[in-house]
Motif scaffolding. Structure first.
Motif, PDB file in Angstrom:
ATOM      1  N   ASN A 184       0.812  -1.227   0.000  1.00  0.00           N
ATOM      2  CA  ASN A 184       0.000   0.000   0.000  1.00  0.00           C
ATOM      3  C   ASN A 184       0.842   1.273   0.000  1.00  0.00           C
ATOM      4  O   ASN A 184       0.307   2.358  -0.173  1.00  0.00           O
TER       5      ASN A 184
ATOM      6  N   THR B 117      -1.554   1.772  -8.075  1.00  0.00           N
ATOM      7  CA  THR B 117      -2.882   2.022  -7.521  1.00  0.00           C
ATOM      8  C   THR B 117      -3.095   1.188  -6.258  1.00  0.00           C
ATOM      9  O   THR B 117      -2.600   0.070  -6.147  1.00  0.00           O
TER      10      THR B 117
ATOM     11  N   GLU C 143      -6.822  -3.427  -4.842  1.00  0.00           N
ATOM     12  CA  GLU C 143      -6.304  -4.768  -5.151  1.00  0.00           C
ATOM     13  C   GLU C 143      -7.246  -5.516  -6.078  1.00  0.00           C
ATOM     14  O   GLU C 143      -8.458  -5.358  -5.950  1.00  0.00           O
TER      15      GLU C 143
ATOM     16  N   GLN D  31      -3.292  -5.340  -7.082  1.00  0.00           N
ATOM     17  CA  GLN D  31      -2.407  -4.255  -7.526  1.00  0.00           C
ATOM     18  C   GLN D  31      -1.492  -4.769  -8.640  1.00  0.00           C
ATOM     19  O   GLN D  31      -0.959  -5.873  -8.541  1.00  0.00           O
TER      20      GLN D  31
END
Ligand SMILES: [Fe+2]
Length: 488
Positions: A320, A325, A328, A330
């Motif tokens: 994260n 982005t 998920e 990802q």
């Protein structure tokens, strides 16, 4: 009630002969026994379990569980002399419009996939809409997606579940009766949006539950490799943070380059996300950054990786904090951030991803869903993150609680765990922890960042600078310590 009677009660349409009760079931796994009994009677017309049949089944289980003798040919080669054999299965997100239609497709797909897994464990599943045709007292089994869970005024747990045909309300009775109390405790672990099977009795508009069945993972064992090589698991390096433990991380890199006997066995390194601290990840992060440029953060990582011997293969997954982005699954960290890297053995993974290393299947997932799982499931904790990891595998989903962490509602739910790994590697909670469940090894690898203010506020106790290393030949896991910092 004997143990055998309790087991047989969980299987429909099989009768038990009294002589079968004499059979010694010590050391036999209940789930394995149920599956074997079901398997035995699949094509038999007379469904009576007598002593002779039970002994045959029990002996088969004992034989299959006996440790297989594996002849290991130790070749005394170092990792540099052994060929890398690996396969990557990246899980790419599809493009989505996030429309209501896409959400519906996403949840229907989740339901279908997990129902198929549950069907292997539960017979005679009924559609929810068909329940109205049955009278009170009828025993039924249904599969549904958990829509809601509340505790009633009397303390019972009321769960609303739905399937594509309808909605059902399921009641778990709060009681002092030991069996009901055990079931009630299991119901406290039910989370929203997961797919489960419920067995119970129809009572007016409710189902009074008597069992919850999860899709679960089968019992397996890891086959040791003939090659005496190791995998290093690490994550949450947080390069760029003022709290990144640079000296300790450099000691780790030096060790990987050294002539140390254990270091020379390292063939694979898995970096399970949060490889850098990123920028703009949380409010006022700027104040806690040593390196405020995302490109520079990856450049520092690239420089470290370039120092490593070129026979080592390094798999890098995002978390994260990384430059992809947040939702998920990802995608891999963009190639551009590693361009012109001298070491060609860097492989960029999605989050989640599967990597098979010389036959050993590793599921790599950063672990953002561990936060909602630890929050919502009693018994799970930041102290022992593997408790949450195991709950995810039992549910065969990497992020069952929708909205607990960011998920992309793709038409296919790619976070359903369809392949059973040998090893599950997660990070995210910065806590080194190990467990074995149904023969699968669970590793949470810790961090290279000292304790943050956020972790202090929450009372989290990270374990920086500890590196789990798994030897594929001996099947042993050991921890190397590169930091004296200890919060636990
Ligand atoms: Fe992290």
């Amino acid at each position: 009630m004997t143990a055998l009677q309790e087991i047989i009660n969980k299987i429909e349409n099989i009768l038990i002969a009294s002589d079968a009760l004499e059979v010694n079931l010590n050391g036999i796994d209940e789930e394995q026994l149920i599956n074997k009994i079901k398997e035995y009677f699949t094509d038999k017309e007379e469904k009576i379990l007598n002593k002779e049949i039970l002994i045959k089944i029990v002996n088969e289980i004992r034989e299959s569980n006996e440790k297989k003798v594996v002849v290991l040919h130790t070749n005394y080669k170092e990792a540099k002399d052994i060929d890398a054999k690996f396969e990557i299965k990246n899980i790419y997100p599809e493009k989505t419009s996030s429309s209501t239609e896409d959400f519906l497709k996403y949840f229907n797909n989740r339901f279908d996939k997990i129902k198929r897994l549950i069907e292997r464990r539960v017979n005679f599943i009924k559609d929810i809409s068909s329940l109205k045709n049955y009278t009170n007292g009828r025993e039924v089994a249904i599969v549904g997606l958990v829509y809601d869970k509340i505790t009633t005024k009397k303390g019972h747990i009321l769960v609303t579940i739905d399937d594509p045909t309808g909605v059902a309300k399921v009641l778990f009775i709060k009681s002092d009766d030991p069996n009901l109390s055990k079931l009630y405790d299991s119901a406290t672990k039910i989370v929203k949006d997961e797919v489960i099977a419920i067995k119970g009795k129809i009572s007016n508009s409710l189902i009074i539950a008597n069992e919850i069945v999860y899709p679960e993972i089968p019992i397996k064992s890891i086959t040791p490799s003939n090659e005496d090589i190791s995998i290093v698991f690490t994550s949450d390096i947080h390069i760029g943070s003022k709290l990144f433990l640079k000296d300790e991380f450099e000691k780790f890199i030096e060790w990987l380059k050294s002539d140390d006997k254990s270091a020379r066995k390292v063939k694979y390194i898995i970096l399970g996300g949060d490889v850098v601290d990123g920028i703009g990840i949380y409010p006022e992060q700027q104040k806690e950054l040593e390196v405020k440029d995302i490109f520079k953060q990856y450049e520092i990582l690239k420089n470290y990786l370039e120092e490593l011997p070129d026979y080592m293969h390094i798999f890098v997954a995002p978390g994260n904090h990384d430059a992809v982005t947040l939702a998920e699954p990802q995608p891999p960290i963009p190639n551009d951030l590693f361009k012109e890297i001298k070491n060609s053995n860097i492989h960029l993974l999605s989050n989640p991803a599967y990597v098979t290393l010389n036959g050993l299947k590793v599921l790599v997932y950063h672990g953002a869903s561990l936060d909602p799982i630890i929050r919502d499931i009693p018994g799970c904790s930041y102290e022992r993150p593997t408790t949450g990891m195991i709950e995810l595998l039992k549910r065969r989903h990497l992020s069952p609680i929708y909205g607990g962490n960011e998920i992309l509602p793709t038409r296919e739910d790619k976070l359903v765990i369809e392949d059973i790994p040998d090893i599950v590697h997660m990070g995210h909670v910065h806590k080194n922890d190990y467990a074995i469940y149904h023969g699968v090894l669970f590793i949470n690898s810790g961090t290279w960042q000292s304790r943050t203010i956020y972790q202090m506020k929450l009372g989290h106790l990270p374990t920086p600078g500890r590196v789990p290393i798994y030897n594929m030949h001996t099947s042993q896991l050991y921890t190397m310590k590169f930091s004296d910092l200890s919060y636990d």
